[in-house]
Design a protein around this motif. Structure first.
Motif, PDB file in Angstrom:
ATOM      1  N   SER A  78       0.817  -1.213   0.000  1.00 27.81           N
ATOM      2  CA  SER A  78       0.000   0.000   0.000  1.00 27.81           C
ATOM      3  C   SER A  78       0.850   1.262   0.000  1.00 27.81           C
ATOM      4  O   SER A  78       0.345   2.362  -0.214  1.00 27.81           O
ATOM      5  CB  SER A  78      -0.940   0.018   1.210  1.00 27.81           C
ATOM      6  OG  SER A  78      -0.194   0.114   2.422  1.00 27.81           O
ATOM      7  N   ARG A  79       2.158   1.111   0.237  1.00 21.02           N
ATOM      8  CA  ARG A  79       3.065   2.254   0.253  1.00 21.02           C
ATOM      9  C   ARG A  79       3.927   2.221  -0.995  1.00 21.02           C
ATOM     10  O   ARG A  79       4.311   1.160  -1.478  1.00 21.02           O
ATOM     11  CB  ARG A  79       3.951   2.205   1.512  1.00 21.02           C
ATOM     12  CG  ARG A  79       3.151   2.218   2.809  1.00 21.02           C
ATOM     13  CD  ARG A  79       4.038   1.950   4.010  1.00 21.02           C
ATOM     14  NE  ARG A  79       5.037   2.996   4.193  1.00 21.02           N
ATOM     15  CZ  ARG A  79       5.979   2.948   5.128  1.00 21.02           C
ATOM     16  NH1 ARG A  79       6.050   1.916   5.949  1.00 21.02           N
ATOM     17  NH2 ARG A  79       6.841   3.930   5.253  1.00 21.02           N
ATOM     18  N   GLU A  80       4.237   3.406  -1.524  1.00 16.73           N
ATOM     19  CA  GLU A  80       5.022   3.481  -2.746  1.00 16.73           C
ATOM     20  C   GLU A  80       6.486   3.141  -2.473  1.00 16.73           C
ATOM     21  O   GLU A  80       7.021   3.459  -1.408  1.00 16.73           O
ATOM     22  CB  GLU A  80       4.930   4.886  -3.359  1.00 16.73           C
ATOM     23  CG  GLU A  80       3.513   5.352  -3.636  1.00 16.73           C
ATOM     24  CD  GLU A  80       2.804   4.544  -4.700  1.00 16.73           C
ATOM     25  OE1 GLU A  80       3.341   3.529  -5.159  1.00 16.73           O
ATOM     26  OE2 GLU A  80       1.685   4.936  -5.084  1.00 16.73           O
ATOM     27  N   THR A  81       7.124   2.505  -3.449  1.00 25.09           N
ATOM     28  CA  THR A  81       8.543   2.177  -3.359  1.00 25.09           C
ATOM     29  C   THR A  81       9.251   2.741  -4.578  1.00 25.09           C
ATOM     30  O   THR A  81       8.850   2.479  -5.706  1.00 25.09           O
ATOM     31  CB  THR A  81       8.754   0.655  -3.303  1.00 25.09           C
ATOM     32  OG1 THR A  81       8.125   0.128  -2.147  1.00 25.09           O
ATOM     33  CG2 THR A  81      10.234   0.308  -3.260  1.00 25.09           C
ATOM     34  N   PHE A 134      10.963   4.906   0.762  1.00 20.73           N
ATOM     35  CA  PHE A 134       9.567   4.648   1.091  1.00 20.73           C
ATOM     36  C   PHE A 134       9.209   5.356   2.385  1.00 20.73           C
ATOM     37  O   PHE A 134      10.058   5.847   3.089  1.00 20.73           O
ATOM     38  CB  PHE A 134       9.270   3.148   1.195  1.00 20.73           C
ATOM     39  CG  PHE A 134      10.195   2.399   2.108  1.00 20.73           C
ATOM     40  CD1 PHE A 134       9.911   2.263   3.455  1.00 20.73           C
ATOM     41  CD2 PHE A 134      11.348   1.811   1.615  1.00 20.73           C
ATOM     42  CE1 PHE A 134      10.735   1.547   4.291  1.00 20.73           C
ATOM     43  CE2 PHE A 134      12.181   1.089   2.452  1.00 20.73           C
ATOM     44  CZ  PHE A 134      11.888   0.963   3.781  1.00 20.73           C
TER      45      PHE A 134
END
Length: 215
Positions: free
Chosen positions: A199-202, A215
């Motif tokens: 759900s978190r951008e990398t 991140f």
């Protein structure tokens, strides 16, 4: 920001990202000759340059003529020129390290704005992920001309894309969210490196010393 071994995925160190509260990162790249990190800050017209060994901000570059809205970008080591995805057209925008616009060119064979961008420092070609989710890597010249296309064994996300020209390996987050895929020159998935919560951008940048994730 973390320094990861691209071979086995072991974490080496935590690196200060120098991103203030409320700032949104929209891109990351790494320049191996100077050992500098380049962080693109929303709305996309600012690049923060981090001296990685010294652990400090080297400079901040403003490119005032860029369209608002950031996607991926790449830096060419030869002359430290940036290549930005135009969020309004299937084109790339070239700017120098002072923020001056150098060129604007359409990408042959494409009809919509592109996502991931990487630069092959050996061949001089630009590597493109044309969609948010795709299994194809396109190679283009710096005039926008289409050169070739590689089919990846597994689909990836186009948000952030990196290429190691020495090992000839492609790096991108897998579309299923399970990790960072490492692909060879034939498009085979060699391994998957760990990534944070899907759900978190990398954001990914690769160099001869490490693989870097933000991140």
């Amino acid at each position: 920001m973390r320094d990861i071994n691209p071979v086995n995925g072991d974490e080496r160190a935590v690196i200060a990202a120098f991103v203030d509260r409320g700032e949104l990162v929209v891109g990351l790249d790494y320049e191996p000759y100077t050992d500098h990190l380049y962080i693109r800050i929303f709305p996309g017209n600012r690049i923060r340059v981090i001296d990685r060994p010294a652990g400090r901000i080297k400079r901040e570059v403003a490119v005032p003529s860029l369209p608002l809205g950031g996607r991926d970008f790449a830096i060419r080591s030869l002359d430290r020129h940036f290549f930005f995805a135009d969020p309004t057209a299937p084109a790339l925008i070239e700017a120098d390290l002072r923020g001056n616009l150098e060129d604007y060119f359409l990408l042959e064979g494409l009809e919509s704005p592109v996502w991931g961008i990487a630069h092959d420092q050996v061949s001089g070609e630009l590597l493109i992920l044309a969609a948010e989710t795709t299994d194809r890597v396109r190679r283009h010249g710096t005039d926008g001309s289409f050169r070739s296309e590689l089919k990846l064994e597994q689909a990836v996300r186009g948000l952030s894309f990196a290429y190691d020209p020495e090992a000839r390996r492609y790096f991108a987050s897998l579309a299923d969210g399970t990790g960072i895929g490492v692909f060879d020159e034939r498009g085979r998935l060699l391994r998957s490196l760990p990534r944070p919560d899907p759900s978190r951008e990398t954001f990914i940048a690769v160099g001869p010393r490490s693989l870097l994730r933000l991140f």
